[in-house]
Write an enzyme that holds these catalytic residues in place. Structure first.
Site, PDB file in Angstrom:
ATOM      1  CE1 TYR A 122      39.187  53.163  76.339  1.00  0.00           C
ATOM      2  CE2 TYR A 122      37.162  51.953  75.896  1.00  0.00           C
ATOM      3  CZ  TYR A 122      37.965  53.055  75.689  1.00  0.00           C
ATOM      4  OH  TYR A 122      37.560  54.045  74.833  1.00  0.00           O
TER       5      TYR A 122
ATOM      6  CB  CYS B 126      43.318  56.648  71.400  1.00  0.00           C
ATOM      7  SG  CYS B 126      42.888  58.200  70.595  1.00  0.00           S
ATOM      8  CG  HIS B 127      40.944  55.112  65.903  1.00  0.00           C
ATOM      9  ND1 HIS B 127      42.087  55.888  65.740  1.00  0.00           N
ATOM     10  CD2 HIS B 127      40.996  54.153  64.949  1.00  0.00           C
ATOM     11  CE1 HIS B 127      42.779  55.401  64.716  1.00  0.00           C
ATOM     12  NE2 HIS B 127      42.145  54.357  64.221  1.00  0.00           N
TER      13      HIS B 127
END
Length: 163
Positions: free
Chosen positions: A93, A122-123
């Site tokens: 992130y 997004c994984h």
């Protein structure tokens, strides 16, 4: 999404994907608890099923679905960054946040708001230090098991380790 709003449901190992679309664009894909497939009700839903099944069979498959524009300007920038993460790789992130001159928490919130999981992967965004982080606005349980499976399916070793 309400159950009757899916134009198709695709089964996967340990989960299902609910597809929502109009005639021209995919409007959402949602992770679901395991359930039977639902046959596509529109030509675009049939194409989404074909592409999702192709990816489930081979994670190197490249999606070509028309996705309805969604989200804020910032969310769309995050999703663009996520879409550029290569197969088998992850970013934290914080990595994504630095690229966008923003905060990791904001990136996590944008990941959780992604209406097109798997297609916009997004994984592939994980926590600093090797943990999975959250997934689809959840911090544990069923959805983290899905994230582990997705990463393992794509050949990333983090999918084999606990949080």
């Amino acid at each position: 999404m309400a159950e009757n709003h899916y134009q198709a449901v695709v089964t996967a190992p340990g989960f299902a994907l609910g597809v929502q679309c109009d005639e021209d664009e995919i409007t959402g894909i949602e992770f679901l608890e395991p359930r039977p497939e639902v046959a596509p009700t529109t030509p675009l839903a049939a194409e989404a099923v074909r592409q999702l099944q192709a990816w489930l069979a081979d994670p190197k498959f490249v999606f070509g679905l028309p996705l309805k524009p969604a989200g804020t300007t910032f969310q769309r920038r995050v999703w663009e960054q996520i879409a550029s993460i290569p197969l088998g790789r992850t970013l934290t992130y914080g990595d994504v946040a630095r690229t966008l001159n923003n905060a990791p928490r904001a990136v996590g919130q944008a990941c959780g708001a992604n209406p097109y999981p798997v297609v916009v992967p997004c994984h592939r965004v994980v926590a600093t230090g090797g943990g999975l982080g959250g997934f689809n606005r959840e911090r544990g349980g069923f959805l983290l098991d899905v994230k582990r499976w997705l990463l393992r399916h794509e050949g990333h070793p983090i999918g084999s380790t606990p949080d």
